[in-house]
Scaffold this motif. Structure first.
Motif, short mmCIF file in Angstrom:
data_model
loop_
_atom_site.label_atom_id
_atom_site.label_comp_id
_atom_site.label_asym_id
_atom_site.label_seq_id
_atom_site.Cartn_x
_atom_site.Cartn_y
_atom_site.Cartn_z
N THR A 41 42.72 63.70 60.74
CA THR A 41 41.32 63.45 61.12
C THR A 41 40.54 64.77 61.06
O THR A 41 41.11 65.86 60.99
N LEU A 42 39.20 64.65 61.15
CA LEU A 42 38.35 65.85 61.12
C LEU A 42 38.62 66.74 62.33
O LEU A 42 38.60 67.97 62.23
N GLN A 43 38.90 66.11 63.45
CA GLN A 43 39.18 66.87 64.67
C GLN A 43 40.46 67.69 64.51
O GLN A 43 40.52 68.85 64.93
N THR A 44 41.47 67.08 63.88
CA THR A 44 42.73 67.79 63.64
C THR A 44 42.52 68.97 62.70
O THR A 44 43.07 70.05 62.89
N LEU A 45 41.70 68.74 61.66
CA LEU A 45 41.43 69.81 60.69
C LEU A 45 40.67 70.98 61.34
O LEU A 45 40.86 72.13 60.95
N GLU A 46 39.82 70.67 62.31
CA GLU A 46 39.02 71.71 62.96
C GLU A 46 39.81 72.49 64.01
O GLU A 46 39.62 73.70 64.19
N THR A 47 40.70 71.80 64.71
CA THR A 47 41.40 72.43 65.84
C THR A 47 42.76 73.02 65.49
O THR A 47 43.23 73.94 66.16
N LYS A 48 43.40 72.50 64.43
CA LYS A 48 44.74 72.98 64.10
C LYS A 48 44.77 73.63 62.72
O LYS A 48 44.00 73.27 61.82
N SER A 49 45.66 74.58 62.59
CA SER A 49 45.81 75.27 61.30
C SER A 49 46.68 74.43 60.37
O SER A 49 47.56 73.69 60.82
N ILE A 50 46.44 74.58 59.08
CA ILE A 50 47.18 73.82 58.08
C ILE A 50 48.56 74.43 57.92
O ILE A 50 48.71 75.64 57.71
N LYS A 51 49.58 73.55 58.03
CA LYS A 51 50.95 74.01 57.87
C LYS A 51 51.49 73.58 56.51
O LYS A 51 51.11 72.53 55.98
N GLY A 52 52.39 74.39 55.99
CA GLY A 52 52.98 74.06 54.70
C GLY A 52 52.44 74.96 53.60
O GLY A 52 51.78 75.97 53.84
N ALA A 53 52.75 74.55 52.38
CA ALA A 53 52.36 75.36 51.22
C ALA A 53 50.88 75.23 50.93
O ALA A 53 50.35 74.12 50.88
N VAL A 54 50.20 76.34 50.83
CA VAL A 54 48.77 76.34 50.51
C VAL A 54 48.47 77.16 49.26
O VAL A 54 47.43 76.98 48.63
N LYS A 55 49.40 78.02 48.87
CA LYS A 55 49.18 78.83 47.68
C LYS A 55 49.37 77.98 46.43
O LYS A 55 50.31 77.18 46.35
N PRO A 56 48.48 78.17 45.43
CA PRO A 56 48.55 77.34 44.21
C PRO A 56 49.89 77.41 43.50
O PRO A 56 50.39 76.40 43.01
N ASN A 57 50.49 78.61 43.42
CA ASN A 57 51.76 78.73 42.70
C ASN A 57 52.90 77.99 43.41
O ASN A 57 53.77 77.38 42.77
N ILE B 93 52.45 75.34 45.46
CA ILE B 93 52.14 73.91 45.30
C ILE B 93 52.58 73.41 43.92
O ILE B 93 53.15 72.33 43.77
N LYS B 94 52.34 74.24 42.92
CA LYS B 94 52.74 73.89 41.55
C LYS B 94 54.26 73.79 41.43
O LYS B 94 54.81 72.89 40.77
N LYS B 95 54.95 74.72 42.10
CA LYS B 95 56.42 74.73 42.09
C LYS B 95 56.98 73.48 42.77
O LYS B 95 57.92 72.85 42.27
N LEU B 96 56.37 73.11 43.90
CA LEU B 96 56.82 71.92 44.63
C LEU B 96 56.57 70.64 43.82
O LEU B 96 57.40 69.72 43.83
N ALA B 97 55.43 70.61 43.12
CA ALA B 97 55.12 69.45 42.27
C ALA B 97 56.13 69.32 41.14
O ALA B 97 56.54 68.21 40.78
N LYS B 98 56.53 70.46 40.58
CA LYS B 98 57.53 70.48 39.51
C LYS B 98 58.89 69.97 40.02
O LYS B 98 59.57 69.19 39.33
N GLN B 99 59.25 70.41 41.22
CA GLN B 99 60.51 69.96 41.82
C GLN B 99 60.48 68.46 42.09
O GLN B 99 61.47 67.76 41.87
#
Length: 226
Positions: free
Chosen positions: A143-159, A161-167
């Motif tokens: 939700t928007l509230q979650t996006l505003e109050t909490k930091s994004i966890k996981g892969a955020v770098k393009p390279n 994300i691309k590697k994970l998509a390939k896997q």
């Protein structure tokens, strides 16, 4: 003078001679009593090779890979390997969740409103309280509230994300190969069982021919059990 013939040797020679004479007499009798209008299916299913009638070979719809497995492996072994492959498929499906599978049936979510005016002005993103870009997601839709109050966890770098998509793509490729392998093992198992069933003395009729993707189907005469 040489060796004299013993009685046992004469008896063997005499029995062989009389056996051949009786066979010739039976063939002469059969030829004399033969109906010229009689028809045998072997007349069209055999061919002449070097003056001898030989039955024509019927080509079976079996691939070389299937022949190799059917010659060397027992049906219990093939079935065991197929079940093991099926379990691996289920485990791999559980890991991937089939979130973006093409053949996955889309879920339906119905929203109820009080008036036609609300239907016309209905906004799905605002109703769900999320970003419009995340509306099409069926999973990981904060939700928007979650996006505003909490930091994004996981892969955020393009390279990354691309590697994970390939896997992920590689995992789906493995899943597809395993599903194909399991189907082949099932067909081989069915063909081995079909050949075993042919040894049954009950009368049977072939309903469907054998194909690379399916075993031959036979209809057996029903036999009443005593």
């Amino acid at each position: 003078m040489g060796l004299l013939e013993k009685k046992k040797d004469y008896k063997l020679r005499a029995d062989d001679y009389h056996k051949k004479q009786n066979t010739l007499a039976a063939l002469r009798k059969k030829a004399l009593e033969k109906n010229p209008d009689e028809f045998y299916f072997k007349m069209i299913s055999s061919k002449l090779e070097d003056g001898v009638h030989v039955l024509k070979k019927t080509e079976e719809e079996v691939t070389e890979e299937q022949k190799k497995v059917m010659r060397t492996q027992d049906i219990r072994y093939v079935e065991m390997k197929r079940v093991a492959e099926a379990k691996k498929i289920e485990r791999l499906k559980g890991e991937l969740h089939l979130l973006d599978a093409e053949n996955k049936q889309k879920n339906k979510h119905t929203f109820f409103v009080d008036s036609k005016k609300e239907v016309e002005t209905f906004n799905l993103a605002s109703h769900l309280g999320t970003d419009p870009k995340l509306v099409d997601r069926v999973y990981n839709r904060p939700t928007l509230q979650t996006l505003e109050t909490k930091s994004i966890k996981g892969a955020v770098k393009p390279n990354i994300i691309k590697k994970l998509a390939k896997q992920r793509k590689h995992q789906y490729k493995i899943l597809s190969q395993r599903i194909d392998r399991e189907k082949k093992m099932f067909v081989i198992s069915q063909k081995i069982q079909s050949r075993k069933d042919l040894h049954d003395k009950n009368k049977k009729v072939k309903v469907k021919k054998e194909t690379p993707d399916r075993a031959a189907i036979y209809k057996f005469e029903s036999k009443r059990k005593r």
